[in-house]
Write a protein that holds these residues in place. Structure first.
Motif, PDB file in Angstrom:
ATOM      1  N   GLY A  37      96.642  25.216  49.253  1.00  0.00           N
ATOM      2  CA  GLY A  37      95.734  26.082  50.003  1.00  0.00           C
ATOM      3  C   GLY A  37      96.237  27.497  50.113  1.00  0.00           C
ATOM      4  O   GLY A  37      97.387  27.729  50.494  1.00  0.00           O
ATOM      5  N   ASN A  38      95.361  28.446  49.754  1.00  0.00           N
ATOM      6  CA  ASN A  38      95.713  29.860  49.765  1.00  0.00           C
ATOM      7  C   ASN A  38      95.013  30.615  50.882  1.00  0.00           C
ATOM      8  O   ASN A  38      93.833  30.356  51.158  1.00  0.00           O
ATOM      9  CB  ASN A  38      95.312  30.504  48.434  1.00  0.00           C
ATOM     10  CG  ASN A  38      96.103  29.929  47.287  1.00  0.00           C
ATOM     11  OD1 ASN A  38      97.200  30.381  46.988  1.00  0.00           O
ATOM     12  ND2 ASN A  38      95.565  28.887  46.655  1.00  0.00           N
ATOM     13  N   ALA A  39      95.711  31.541  51.481  1.00  0.00           N
ATOM     14  CA  ALA A  39      95.123  32.450  52.467  1.00  0.00           C
ATOM     15  C   ALA A  39      96.095  33.605  52.668  1.00  0.00           C
ATOM     16  O   ALA A  39      97.301  33.378  52.824  1.00  0.00           O
ATOM     17  CB  ALA A  39      94.878  31.745  53.796  1.00  0.00           C
ATOM     18  N   THR A  40      95.575  34.815  52.623  1.00  0.00           N
ATOM     19  CA  THR A  40      96.405  36.011  52.847  1.00  0.00           C
ATOM     20  C   THR A  40      95.682  36.933  53.812  1.00  0.00           C
ATOM     21  O   THR A  40      94.484  37.189  53.664  1.00  0.00           O
ATOM     22  CB  THR A  40      96.672  36.763  51.521  1.00  0.00           C
ATOM     23  OG1 THR A  40      97.363  35.901  50.628  1.00  0.00           O
ATOM     24  CG2 THR A  40      97.507  38.008  51.745  1.00  0.00           C
ATOM     25  N   LEU A  41      96.413  37.396  54.794  1.00  0.00           N
ATOM     26  CA  LEU A  41      95.860  38.278  55.808  1.00  0.00           C
ATOM     27  C   LEU A  41      96.248  39.712  55.481  1.00  0.00           C
ATOM     28  O   LEU A  41      97.419  39.984  55.202  1.00  0.00           O
ATOM     29  CB  LEU A  41      96.507  37.855  57.133  1.00  0.00           C
ATOM     30  CG  LEU A  41      95.937  38.274  58.444  1.00  0.00           C
ATOM     31  CD1 LEU A  41      94.466  37.890  58.544  1.00  0.00           C
ATOM     32  CD2 LEU A  41      96.731  37.579  59.549  1.00  0.00           C
ATOM     33  N   VAL A  42      95.262  40.625  55.483  1.00  0.00           N
ATOM     34  CA  VAL A  42      95.541  42.043  55.243  1.00  0.00           C
ATOM     35  C   VAL A  42      94.995  42.816  56.438  1.00  0.00           C
ATOM     36  O   VAL A  42      93.860  42.586  56.865  1.00  0.00           O
ATOM     37  CB  VAL A  42      94.876  42.546  53.942  1.00  0.00           C
ATOM     38  CG1 VAL A  42      95.210  44.010  53.698  1.00  0.00           C
ATOM     39  CG2 VAL A  42      95.326  41.707  52.750  1.00  0.00           C
ATOM     40  N   GLU A  43      95.815  43.721  56.961  1.00  0.00           N
ATOM     41  CA  GLU A  43      95.442  44.431  58.188  1.00  0.00           C
ATOM     42  C   GLU A  43      95.632  45.932  57.983  1.00  0.00           C
ATOM     43  O   GLU A  43      96.682  46.357  57.513  1.00  0.00           O
ATOM     44  CB  GLU A  43      96.357  43.925  59.305  1.00  0.00           C
ATOM     45  CG  GLU A  43      96.015  44.414  60.686  1.00  0.00           C
ATOM     46  CD  GLU A  43      97.014  43.863  61.710  1.00  0.00           C
ATOM     47  OE1 GLU A  43      96.823  42.734  62.182  1.00  0.00           O
ATOM     48  OE2 GLU A  43      97.995  44.573  62.009  1.00  0.00           O
ATOM     49  N   ALA A  44      94.604  46.703  58.335  1.00  0.00           N
ATOM     50  CA  ALA A  44      94.699  48.171  58.245  1.00  0.00           C
ATOM     51  C   ALA A  44      94.512  48.769  59.632  1.00  0.00           C
ATOM     52  O   ALA A  44      93.636  48.340  60.388  1.00  0.00           O
ATOM     53  CB  ALA A  44      93.637  48.713  57.295  1.00  0.00           C
ATOM     54  N   HIS A  45      95.328  49.765  59.960  1.00  0.00           N
ATOM     55  CA  HIS A  45      95.227  50.491  61.231  1.00  0.00           C
ATOM     56  C   HIS A  45      94.864  51.932  60.931  1.00  0.00           C
ATOM     57  O   HIS A  45      95.463  52.547  60.056  1.00  0.00           O
ATOM     58  CB  HIS A  45      96.568  50.498  61.969  1.00  0.00           C
ATOM     59  CG  HIS A  45      97.014  49.160  62.435  1.00  0.00           C
ATOM     60  ND1 HIS A  45      97.271  48.876  63.755  1.00  0.00           N
ATOM     61  CD2 HIS A  45      97.250  48.020  61.758  1.00  0.00           C
ATOM     62  CE1 HIS A  45      97.653  47.620  63.866  1.00  0.00           C
ATOM     63  NE2 HIS A  45      97.656  47.073  62.673  1.00  0.00           N
ATOM     64  N   CYS A  46      93.892  52.451  61.678  1.00  0.00           N
ATOM     65  CA  CYS A  46      93.578  53.873  61.555  1.00  0.00           C
ATOM     66  C   CYS A  46      93.265  54.365  62.962  1.00  0.00           C
ATOM     67  O   CYS A  46      92.223  54.001  63.523  1.00  0.00           O
ATOM     68  CB  CYS A  46      92.399  54.069  60.615  1.00  0.00           C
ATOM     69  SG  CYS A  46      91.983  55.803  60.416  1.00  0.00           S
ATOM     70  N   GLY A  47      94.167  55.119  63.566  1.00  0.00           N
ATOM     71  CA  GLY A  47      94.011  55.496  64.977  1.00  0.00           C
ATOM     72  C   GLY A  47      93.986  54.237  65.814  1.00  0.00           C
ATOM     73  O   GLY A  47      94.884  53.398  65.717  1.00  0.00           O
ATOM     74  N   THR A  48      92.919  54.047  66.600  1.00  0.00           N
ATOM     75  CA  THR A  48      92.825  52.846  67.437  1.00  0.00           C
ATOM     76  C   THR A  48      92.082  51.717  66.715  1.00  0.00           C
ATOM     77  O   THR A  48      91.972  50.617  67.231  1.00  0.00           O
ATOM     78  CB  THR A  48      92.072  53.161  68.754  1.00  0.00           C
ATOM     79  OG1 THR A  48      90.810  53.744  68.410  1.00  0.00           O
ATOM     80  CG2 THR A  48      92.861  54.125  69.625  1.00  0.00           C
ATOM     81  N   GLN A  49      91.547  52.024  65.532  1.00  0.00           N
ATOM     82  CA  GLN A  49      90.777  51.008  64.801  1.00  0.00           C
ATOM     83  C   GLN A  49      91.714  50.082  64.010  1.00  0.00           C
ATOM     84  O   GLN A  49      92.580  50.538  63.269  1.00  0.00           O
ATOM     85  CB  GLN A  49      89.818  51.710  63.829  1.00  0.00           C
ATOM     86  CG  GLN A  49      88.832  50.758  63.178  1.00  0.00           C
ATOM     87  CD  GLN A  49      87.891  51.487  62.230  1.00  0.00           C
ATOM     88  OE1 GLN A  49      88.259  52.499  61.626  1.00  0.00           O
ATOM     89  NE2 GLN A  49      86.688  50.985  62.092  1.00  0.00           N
ATOM     90  N   VAL A  50      91.531  48.780  64.185  1.00  0.00           N
ATOM     91  CA  VAL A  50      92.295  47.788  63.419  1.00  0.00           C
ATOM     92  C   VAL A  50      91.294  46.889  62.706  1.00  0.00           C
ATOM     93  O   VAL A  50      90.360  46.379  63.322  1.00  0.00           O
ATOM     94  CB  VAL A  50      93.187  46.925  64.342  1.00  0.00           C
ATOM     95  CG1 VAL A  50      94.021  45.961  63.493  1.00  0.00           C
ATOM     96  CG2 VAL A  50      94.086  47.789  65.200  1.00  0.00           C
ATOM     97  N   SER A  51      91.469  46.715  61.402  1.00  0.00           N
ATOM     98  CA  SER A  51      90.553  45.879  60.626  1.00  0.00           C
ATOM     99  C   SER A  51      91.354  44.809  59.908  1.00  0.00           C
ATOM    100  O   SER A  51      92.403  45.094  59.335  1.00  0.00           O
ATOM    101  CB  SER A  51      89.793  46.729  59.621  1.00  0.00           C
ATOM    102  OG  SER A  51      89.155  47.798  60.295  1.00  0.00           O
ATOM    103  N   ARG A  52      90.824  43.576  59.965  1.00  0.00           N
ATOM    104  CA  ARG A  52      91.576  42.458  59.366  1.00  0.00           C
ATOM    105  C   ARG A  52      90.708  41.666  58.414  1.00  0.00           C
ATOM    106  O   ARG A  52      89.592  41.277  58.745  1.00  0.00           O
ATOM    107  CB  ARG A  52      92.103  41.522  60.455  1.00  0.00           C
ATOM    108  CG  ARG A  52      93.090  42.177  61.373  1.00  0.00           C
ATOM    109  CD  ARG A  52      93.724  41.188  62.329  1.00  0.00           C
ATOM    110  NE  ARG A  52      94.546  41.908  63.297  1.00  0.00           N
ATOM    111  CZ  ARG A  52      94.097  42.352  64.459  1.00  0.00           C
ATOM    112  NH1 ARG A  52      92.849  42.145  64.818  1.00  0.00           N
ATOM    113  NH2 ARG A  52      94.907  43.005  65.278  1.00  0.00           N
ATOM    114  N   LEU A  53      91.295  41.424  57.248  1.00  0.00           N
ATOM    115  CA  LEU A  53      90.611  40.670  56.201  1.00  0.00           C
ATOM    116  C   LEU A  53      91.429  39.432  55.852  1.00  0.00           C
ATOM    117  O   LEU A  53      92.655  39.509  55.722  1.00  0.00           O
ATOM    118  CB  LEU A  53      90.477  41.545  54.944  1.00  0.00           C
ATOM    119  CG  LEU A  53      89.902  40.848  53.715  1.00  0.00           C
ATOM    120  CD1 LEU A  53      88.393  40.663  53.862  1.00  0.00           C
ATOM    121  CD2 LEU A  53      90.211  41.644  52.448  1.00  0.00           C
ATOM    122  N   LEU A  54      90.733  38.319  55.696  1.00  0.00           N
ATOM    123  CA  LEU A  54      91.366  37.122  55.158  1.00  0.00           C
ATOM    124  C   LEU A  54      90.960  37.023  53.695  1.00  0.00           C
ATOM    125  O   LEU A  54      89.756  37.037  53.388  1.00  0.00           O
ATOM    126  CB  LEU A  54      90.865  35.897  55.938  1.00  0.00           C
ATOM    127  CG  LEU A  54      91.563  34.578  55.635  1.00  0.00           C
ATOM    128  CD1 LEU A  54      93.010  34.622  56.124  1.00  0.00           C
ATOM    129  CD2 LEU A  54      90.812  33.423  56.298  1.00  0.00           C
TER     130      LEU A  54
END
Ligand SMILES: [Zn+2]
Ligand SMILES: [Zn+2]
Length: 262
Positions: free
Chosen positions: A13-30
């Protein structure tokens, strides 16, 4: 700021979490969801996150170790779902019972913006209907995510130029694969041009991608039966011009710690 954490890598089973921060904005992708929702939830809690913290899931292709639990995840969380049209057809997405506008079509060469995170999908040679892998960026640094491909095509090399970090498939050692108890057809499929990268092929790809700001390489999707971390590390390190110990390896069951891309 861009960081990532692999949560599991390989046939289990594969899964990778990627997280980007820009100022107060945080975005997360699986990227991919081959882990059960329960298991994924546990691993996210260990990373101080919850299922609901994921904004979107990107499915690279329809093989069960990548898409296996995506439907349950999407239904439970309501997260946006991204995949190619071919992958959607191959995994019967029409029957997933998603919310309106929850599904989005990803295409080779078309950028996707998920909050602070930008994705650049590109096609890869793999025996799936329309597989896509990803380049991810916060606009500053770039991460290439590349598992499940049979060879490093010129399109792949082009798509991953100047990345600061790479999560790269090192699937098998050809000698271990040849000696394994796998049936002949499966060995042929894995080693073929639409199958999976051997350590040698991954190293060749690194030779075409290496540059002074490539600061991190994580070897991923290692076969538990047909590969060993030290074999992958030594070949990839030689191509990258670094020490074998500097090549990180994603544990098939446990994944990796967080890595900040710089
Ligand atoms: Zn796979
Ligand atoms: Zn696959």
């Amino acid at each position: 700021m861009l960081r990532f954490k692999n949560l599991g890598s390989g046939s289990a089973g594969n899964a990778t979490l990627v997280e980007a921060h820009c100022g107060t904005q945080v975005s997360r992708l699986l990227i991919d969801c081959g882990l059960s929702v329960r298991e994924l939830g546990k691993r996210l809690i260990a990373a101080d996150l919850n299922l609901e913290d994921i904004d979107a899931v990107f499915i690279t292709h329809e093989h069960a170790d990548h898409v296996g639990h995506a439907r349950a995840f999407a239904q439970k969380t309501g997260a946006d779902v991204w995949m190619s049209k071919g992958t959607a057809l191959a995994c019967n997405l029409a029957e997933w019972d998603l919310g309106p506008e929850q599904f989005n079509v990803a295409r080779d060469g078309e950028a996707i913006q998920i909050g602070a995170l930008q994705l650049h999908p590109f096609t890869v040679p793999h025996d799936a209907r329309e597989p896509l892998q990803l380049r991810c960026t916060d606009g500053d640094v770039h991460l290439g995510v590349l598992t499940d491909l049979g060879h490093g095509s010129s399109h792949v090399v082009q798509a991953l130029q100047h990345c600061h970090a790479l999560l790269l498939e090192c699937n098998h050692d050809p000698a271990l694969l040849a000696q394994s108890s796998y049936p002949g057809f499966l060995k042929k499929r894995i080693a073929g041009p639409q199958g999976h990268l051997s350590n040698e092929e991954s190293a060749q790809l690194i030779s075409a991608l290496v540059h002074p700001s490539l600061n991190l390489i994580v070897a991923a999707h290692l076969s538990e039966r047909n590969n060993r971390p030290d074999l992958a590390q030594s070949l990839v390190a030689m191509a990258a011009g670094c020490q074998a110990s500097e090549i990180e390896v994603a544990d098939p069951l446990l994944g990796t710690p967080w890595f900040k891309v710089h």
